[in-house]
Motif scaffolding. Structure first.
Motif, mmCIF file in Angstrom:
data_model
loop_
_atom_site.group_PDB
_atom_site.id
_atom_site.type_symbol
_atom_site.label_atom_id
_atom_site.label_comp_id
_atom_site.label_asym_id
_atom_site.label_seq_id
_atom_site.Cartn_x
_atom_site.Cartn_y
_atom_site.Cartn_z
ATOM 1 N N GLN A 11 0.785 -1.227 0.008
ATOM 2 C CA GLN A 11 0.015 0.057 0.005
ATOM 3 C C GLN A 11 0.843 1.229 -0.138
ATOM 4 O O GLN A 11 0.564 2.447 -0.627
ATOM 5 N N GLN A 12 2.021 1.153 0.880
ATOM 6 C CA GLN A 12 2.686 2.548 0.838
ATOM 7 C C GLN A 12 3.406 2.537 -0.415
ATOM 8 O O GLN A 12 3.873 4.038 -0.658
ATOM 9 N N ASP A 13 3.492 1.767 -1.326
ATOM 10 C CA ASP A 13 4.372 2.043 -2.669
ATOM 11 C C ASP A 13 3.098 2.660 -3.629
ATOM 12 O O ASP A 13 3.726 2.790 -5.027
ATOM 13 N N VAL A 14 1.785 2.639 -3.138
ATOM 14 C CA VAL A 14 1.182 3.252 -4.466
ATOM 15 C C VAL A 14 1.308 4.648 -4.895
ATOM 16 O O VAL A 14 1.197 4.659 -6.300
ATOM 17 N N PRO A 15 1.700 5.499 -4.085
ATOM 18 C CA PRO A 15 1.721 6.839 -4.570
ATOM 19 C C PRO A 15 2.829 6.815 -5.499
ATOM 20 O O PRO A 15 2.897 7.608 -6.571
ATOM 21 N N ALA A 16 4.055 6.140 -5.052
ATOM 22 C CA ALA A 16 5.393 6.232 -6.013
ATOM 23 C C ALA A 16 4.833 5.616 -7.429
ATOM 24 O O ALA A 16 5.346 6.168 -8.339
ATOM 25 N N LEU A 17 4.306 4.381 -7.258
ATOM 26 C CA LEU A 17 3.896 3.869 -8.691
ATOM 27 C C LEU A 17 2.871 4.837 -9.544
ATOM 28 O O LEU A 17 3.112 4.993 -10.794
ATOM 29 N N LEU A 18 2.045 5.508 -8.857
ATOM 30 C CA LEU A 18 1.196 6.402 -9.704
ATOM 31 C C LEU A 18 1.949 7.785 -10.248
ATOM 32 O O LEU A 18 1.342 8.395 -11.008
ATOM 33 N N ALA A 19 2.947 8.018 -9.668
ATOM 34 C CA ALA A 19 3.866 9.101 -9.940
ATOM 35 C C ALA A 19 4.790 8.677 -11.348
ATOM 36 O O ALA A 19 5.308 9.417 -11.709
ATOM 37 N N HIS A 20 4.729 7.443 -11.453
ATOM 38 C CA HIS A 20 5.484 7.022 -12.814
ATOM 39 C C HIS A 20 5.056 7.768 -14.178
ATOM 40 O O HIS A 20 3.919 7.597 -14.248
ATOM 41 N N PRO A 21 6.222 7.899 -14.677
ATOM 42 C CA PRO A 21 5.868 8.780 -16.075
ATOM 43 C C PRO A 21 5.034 7.967 -16.947
ATOM 44 O O PRO A 21 4.229 8.780 -17.876
ATOM 45 N N LEU A 22 5.263 6.791 -16.956
ATOM 46 C CA LEU A 22 4.335 5.999 -17.974
ATOM 47 C C LEU A 22 2.734 5.927 -17.288
ATOM 48 O O LEU A 22 1.958 5.670 -18.430
ATOM 49 N N LEU A 23 2.411 6.346 -16.313
ATOM 50 C CA LEU A 23 1.291 6.361 -15.868
ATOM 51 C C LEU A 23 0.628 7.848 -15.524
ATOM 52 O O LEU A 23 -0.126 8.164 -14.798
ATOM 53 N N ALA A 24 1.470 8.874 -16.586
ATOM 54 C CA ALA A 24 1.242 10.200 -16.216
ATOM 55 C C ALA A 24 -0.097 10.490 -16.643
ATOM 56 O O ALA A 24 -0.848 11.719 -16.460
ATOM 57 N N ALA A 25 -0.765 9.987 -17.764
ATOM 58 C CA ALA A 25 -1.837 10.218 -18.515
ATOM 59 C C ALA A 25 -3.108 9.940 -17.565
ATOM 60 O O ALA A 25 -2.964 8.952 -16.479
ATOM 61 N N PRO A 26 -4.262 10.788 -17.474
ATOM 62 C CA PRO A 26 -5.291 10.259 -16.420
ATOM 63 C C PRO A 26 -5.901 8.966 -16.850
ATOM 64 O O PRO A 26 -5.955 8.581 -17.714
ATOM 65 N N ALA A 27 -6.038 8.234 -15.528
ATOM 66 C CA ALA A 27 -6.564 6.788 -15.589
ATOM 67 C C ALA A 27 -8.009 6.966 -15.833
ATOM 68 O O ALA A 27 -8.523 7.847 -15.451
ATOM 69 N N GLN A 28 -8.372 5.792 -16.536
ATOM 70 C CA GLN A 28 -9.652 5.596 -16.409
ATOM 71 C C GLN A 28 -10.352 4.997 -15.026
ATOM 72 O O GLN A 28 -9.558 3.878 -14.359
ATOM 73 N N VAL A 29 -11.111 5.406 -14.106
ATOM 74 C CA VAL A 29 -11.548 4.783 -12.967
ATOM 75 C C VAL A 29 -12.928 4.289 -13.054
ATOM 76 O O VAL A 29 -13.890 4.881 -13.461
ATOM 77 N N GLN A 30 -12.978 3.056 -12.557
ATOM 78 C CA GLN A 30 -14.243 2.228 -12.576
ATOM 79 C C GLN A 30 -14.381 1.457 -11.101
ATOM 80 O O GLN A 30 -13.366 0.791 -10.890
ATOM 81 N N ARG A 31 -15.577 1.563 -10.513
ATOM 82 C CA ARG A 31 -15.725 0.495 -9.668
ATOM 83 C C ARG A 31 -16.259 -0.680 -9.949
ATOM 84 O O ARG A 31 -17.258 -0.757 -11.016
ATOM 85 N N LEU A 32 -15.758 -1.926 -9.715
ATOM 86 C CA LEU A 32 -16.106 -3.178 -10.255
ATOM 87 C C LEU A 32 -16.608 -3.937 -8.896
ATOM 88 O O LEU A 32 -15.685 -4.244 -8.010
ATOM 89 N N LEU A 33 -17.859 -4.570 -9.303
ATOM 90 C CA LEU A 33 -18.473 -5.380 -7.980
ATOM 91 C C LEU A 33 -18.788 -6.672 -8.850
ATOM 92 O O LEU A 33 -19.313 -7.004 -9.644
ATOM 93 N N ASN A 34 -18.148 -7.690 -8.021
ATOM 94 C CA ASN A 34 -18.010 -8.962 -8.556
ATOM 95 C C ASN A 34 -18.573 -10.044 -7.804
ATOM 96 O O ASN A 34 -18.511 -10.301 -6.397
ATOM 97 N N THR A 35 -19.322 -10.822 -8.253
ATOM 98 C CA THR A 35 -19.899 -12.170 -7.619
ATOM 99 C C THR A 35 -19.388 -13.646 -8.270
ATOM 100 O O THR A 35 -19.752 -13.761 -9.164
ATOM 101 N N TYR A 36 -18.917 -14.525 -7.524
ATOM 102 C CA TYR A 36 -18.153 -15.509 -8.066
ATOM 103 C C TYR A 36 -19.122 -16.773 -7.521
ATOM 104 O O TYR A 36 -19.776 -16.767 -6.350
#
Length: 203
Positions: A11-36
């Motif tokens: 969890q503590q590495d998420v901000p660093a990952l999100l700061a990566h230049p390859l992920l600089a473009a705005p992300a598509q964000v979606q909530r996914l609810l799944n039942t198996y």
């Protein structure tokens, strides 16, 4: 056929990952609810298959995944997915493998909801080493309805859309090196379905 590389992170590495230049473009964000689903005798688990219903935004989807093979986080498996009505489980309209569709329709009366995943997906499509790759960061939880059983879900999935498979590992290596330092992205062979089944087994 789905080819993807699954990676776990802290969890503590998420901000660093999100700061990566390859992920600089705005992300598509979606909530996914799944039942198996599975039968009381766990017929699908024995066949190393997964059946899930997913609510993505306002659209319901039915998905069937076969076991395939997973090694060092890289998995290749057959997958069928299409629009559905909740609870319909109309496999004969989804699966183009006639024998498999017949088997699933025979199991349908005994299928029960076992566990759920509920997460937010941030999605990017990047081009790397001649490949188009979907990068998906999933953050949420796996839980068994009606019980207190749950565990956090945090993983990065790299799915090959086109191009050479080798680009998946190459991209993972690049994503580990962020402007804020190296982050641990660890290959994982445990699918969400496998983790959910292990949690349900505790009931």
């Amino acid at each position: 056929m789905e080819t993807e590389l699954k990676l776990t992170l802290r969890q503590q590495d998420v901000p660093a990952l999100l700061a990566h230049p390859l992920l600089a473009a705005p992300a598509q964000v979606q909530r996914l609810l799944n039942t198996y689903f599975d039968t009381p005798a766990l017929d699908l688990k024995q066949r190393r298959m997964a059946v899930r219903e997913r609510l993505a935004g306002t659209q319901w989807l039915l998905t069937v995944k076969t076991a395939g093979k997973s090694e060092n986080g890289l998995s290749r498996r057959q997958e069928w997915e299409g629009p559905t009505t909740p609870g319909a489980l109309q496999f004969d309209a989804l699966v183009d493998d006639a024998a498999l569709a017949t088997d699933l329709m025979a199991l349908r009366p005994n299928l029960k909801a076992l566990f759920c995943t509920d997460f937010e997906r941030q999605r990017w499509v990047v081009t790397h080493e001649g490949a188009q790759i979907e990068v998906a960061l999933d953050q949420g939880r796996i839980h068994v309805p009606g019980t207190a059983l749950q565990e956090p879900l945090l993983e990065l999935e790299l799915e090959l859309l086109s191009g050479p498979e080798s680009a998946l590992m190459a991209l993972a290596n690049v994503l580990r090196q962020t402007p804020q330092g190296t982050v641990a992205l660890t290959p994982s062979d445990a699918s969400k379905a496998q983790r959910g089944m292990a949690l349900w087994a505790q009931t």
